[in-house]
Write a protein that holds these residues in place. Structure first.
Motif, PDB file in Angstrom:
ATOM      1  N   ASP A 232       0.815  -1.220   0.000  1.00 16.96           N
ATOM      2  CA  ASP A 232       0.000   0.000   0.000  1.00 16.96           C
ATOM      3  C   ASP A 232       0.846   1.267   0.000  1.00 16.96           C
ATOM      4  O   ASP A 232       0.438   2.299  -0.544  1.00 16.96           O
ATOM      5  CB  ASP A 232      -0.933   0.011   1.215  1.00 16.96           C
ATOM      6  CG  ASP A 232      -2.092  -0.960   1.061  1.00 16.96           C
ATOM      7  OD1 ASP A 232      -2.296  -1.468  -0.062  1.00 16.96           O
ATOM      8  OD2 ASP A 232      -2.790  -1.219   2.062  1.00 16.96           O
TER       9      ASP A 232
ATOM     10  N   LYS B 122      -2.887  -4.995  -8.497  1.00 16.82           N
ATOM     11  CA  LYS B 122      -2.741  -5.255  -7.066  1.00 16.82           C
ATOM     12  C   LYS B 122      -4.106  -5.542  -6.436  1.00 16.82           C
ATOM     13  O   LYS B 122      -4.223  -6.384  -5.540  1.00 16.82           O
ATOM     14  CB  LYS B 122      -2.087  -4.061  -6.375  1.00 16.82           C
ATOM     15  CG  LYS B 122      -1.932  -4.224  -4.866  1.00 16.82           C
ATOM     16  CD  LYS B 122      -1.345  -2.979  -4.233  1.00 16.82           C
ATOM     17  CE  LYS B 122      -1.280  -3.107  -2.712  1.00 16.82           C
ATOM     18  NZ  LYS B 122      -2.615  -3.253  -2.092  1.00 16.82           N
TER      19      LYS B 122
ATOM     20  N   TYR C 186      -1.965  -0.707 -10.153  1.00 15.64           N
ATOM     21  CA  TYR C 186      -2.770  -0.609  -8.934  1.00 15.64           C
ATOM     22  C   TYR C 186      -3.997  -1.522  -9.029  1.00 15.64           C
ATOM     23  O   TYR C 186      -4.347  -2.222  -8.070  1.00 15.64           O
ATOM     24  CB  TYR C 186      -3.193   0.844  -8.741  1.00 15.64           C
ATOM     25  CG  TYR C 186      -4.126   1.116  -7.584  1.00 15.64           C
ATOM     26  CD1 TYR C 186      -3.685   1.052  -6.267  1.00 15.64           C
ATOM     27  CD2 TYR C 186      -5.455   1.470  -7.816  1.00 15.64           C
ATOM     28  CE1 TYR C 186      -4.542   1.328  -5.204  1.00 15.64           C
ATOM     29  CE2 TYR C 186      -6.319   1.753  -6.766  1.00 15.64           C
ATOM     30  CZ  TYR C 186      -5.859   1.683  -5.463  1.00 15.64           C
ATOM     31  OH  TYR C 186      -6.714   1.958  -4.415  1.00 15.64           O
TER      32      TYR C 186
ATOM     33  N   PHE D 134       1.355   3.023  -3.197  1.00 17.90           N
ATOM     34  CA  PHE D 134       0.191   3.584  -3.881  1.00 17.90           C
ATOM     35  C   PHE D 134      -0.541   4.605  -3.004  1.00 17.90           C
ATOM     36  O   PHE D 134      -1.763   4.729  -3.077  1.00 17.90           O
ATOM     37  CB  PHE D 134      -0.770   2.460  -4.279  1.00 17.90           C
ATOM     38  CG  PHE D 134      -0.202   1.504  -5.287  1.00 17.90           C
ATOM     39  CD1 PHE D 134      -0.165   1.825  -6.633  1.00 17.90           C
ATOM     40  CD2 PHE D 134       0.317   0.280  -4.880  1.00 17.90           C
ATOM     41  CE1 PHE D 134       0.364   0.946  -7.569  1.00 17.90           C
ATOM     42  CE2 PHE D 134       0.849  -0.607  -5.804  1.00 17.90           C
ATOM     43  CZ  PHE D 134       0.878  -0.277  -7.148  1.00 17.90           C
TER      44      PHE D 134
END
Length: 283
Positions: free
Chosen positions: A103, A155, A152, A106
């Motif tokens: 995390d 992910k 992202y 991002f």
């Protein structure tokens, strides 16, 4: 001869189930239905596949049968094609440094591009809630972050798979996740423009190439007519299984709520999707 075939089939089922249970430390009696039902030839293909790819795998969960068999299923148990398929994925993981991302990489996305994995459907599959209408594609494109936004989203899919694995570890009979996507805030300026189009292609390709057979049903709700351009692009790169599970609904909340409730209890969905669960994003 018939009895021998029956015995062999039973042994194949038992052997593969034991392998899976050992991998994920599940309790006795947990099965995985289609995901763990292999014919004799498919079981041999799995063993051959493991011999060829396990030495290359750096992440422990990727060595588990329940994960590896998905790559084989995606290539109809053609071992050579499955090896090539997985090798391309491993190259992608290396080139994006994917296994080291978390995390903290991002922080510029987490609040403005919301998703969460909460609740389970009636079969126990975890639910990926994606609030896509709140994602500002144009902003990411103008900032030169389109590739990062696709990463992202990748992910996001991986987080959903890790949730599946957590549930497996706790003994639950789960092999896939489901996805609900809200596009109610989609507009031309932020989402339907030339700068945004690469996202739709990129995110579907990543889903198909890097997370095969991990997702199950996908429901898109509150879909405006202007979003059909993006949906057409997305469908153009979906495989047939994804197309079959990809369901799109318009702004008739009563219609899509009734559909979702066939599969998911209200207390397992956030309010955006007709449920009663509060979202951590305040929706």
């Amino acid at each position: 001869m018939t009895n021998n075939r029956s015995i062999n089939s039973n042994l194949i089922w038992i052997t593969f189930t034991i392998i899976i249970l050992a991998c994920i430390n599940c309790c006795k009696g947990v099965t995985f239905e289609e995901e763990v039902t292999l014919s004799e030839s498919e079981l041999h293909a799995l063993q051959e596949f493991k011999q060829k790819v396990i030495p290359k795998l750096k992440v422990d969960y990727m060595k588990e049968d329940i994960y590896l068999v998905k790559w084989l299923r995606a290539r109809k148990f053609d071992v050579d094609k499955a090896v090539e398929f997985l090798n391309r994925h491993l190259s992608w993981r290396d080139s994006t440094n994917f296994d080291k991302l978390d995390d903290s990489d991002f922080q510029d996305f987490i609040h403005d591009y919301p998703y969460e994995i909460v609740g389970q459907d009636k079969e126990g599959k975890p639910i990926l809630h994606c609030y896509l209408g709140d994602w500002d594609f144009r902003k990411a494109a103008l900032a030169g972050k389109m590739d990062k936004m696709i990463l992202y989203a990748s992910k996001m899919f991986n987080d959903a798979w890790l949730k599946v694995r957590d549930l497996q570890q706790s003994g639950q009979n789960v092999t896939r996740y489901v996805i609900v996507i809200d596009v109610g805030k989609i507009n031309i300026r932020q989402h339907i423009n030339p700068a945004s189009m690469p996202f739709y292609i990129g995110v579907v390709l990543s889903y198909e190439r890097n997370f095969p057979k991990q997702g199950s049903n996908i429901w898109v709700v509150n879909t405006p007519r202007i979003f059909e351009v993006a949906l057409t692009l997305a469908r153009s790169v979906m495989d047939e299984e994804t197309k079959a599970t990809f369901k799109v609904y318009g702004n008739n909340r009563e219609e899509w709520t009734s559909v979702l409730r066939e599969y998911i209890e209200p207390d397992q969905l956030t309010r955006t999707f007709g449920g009663t669960m509060p979202s951590k994003f305040g929706f």
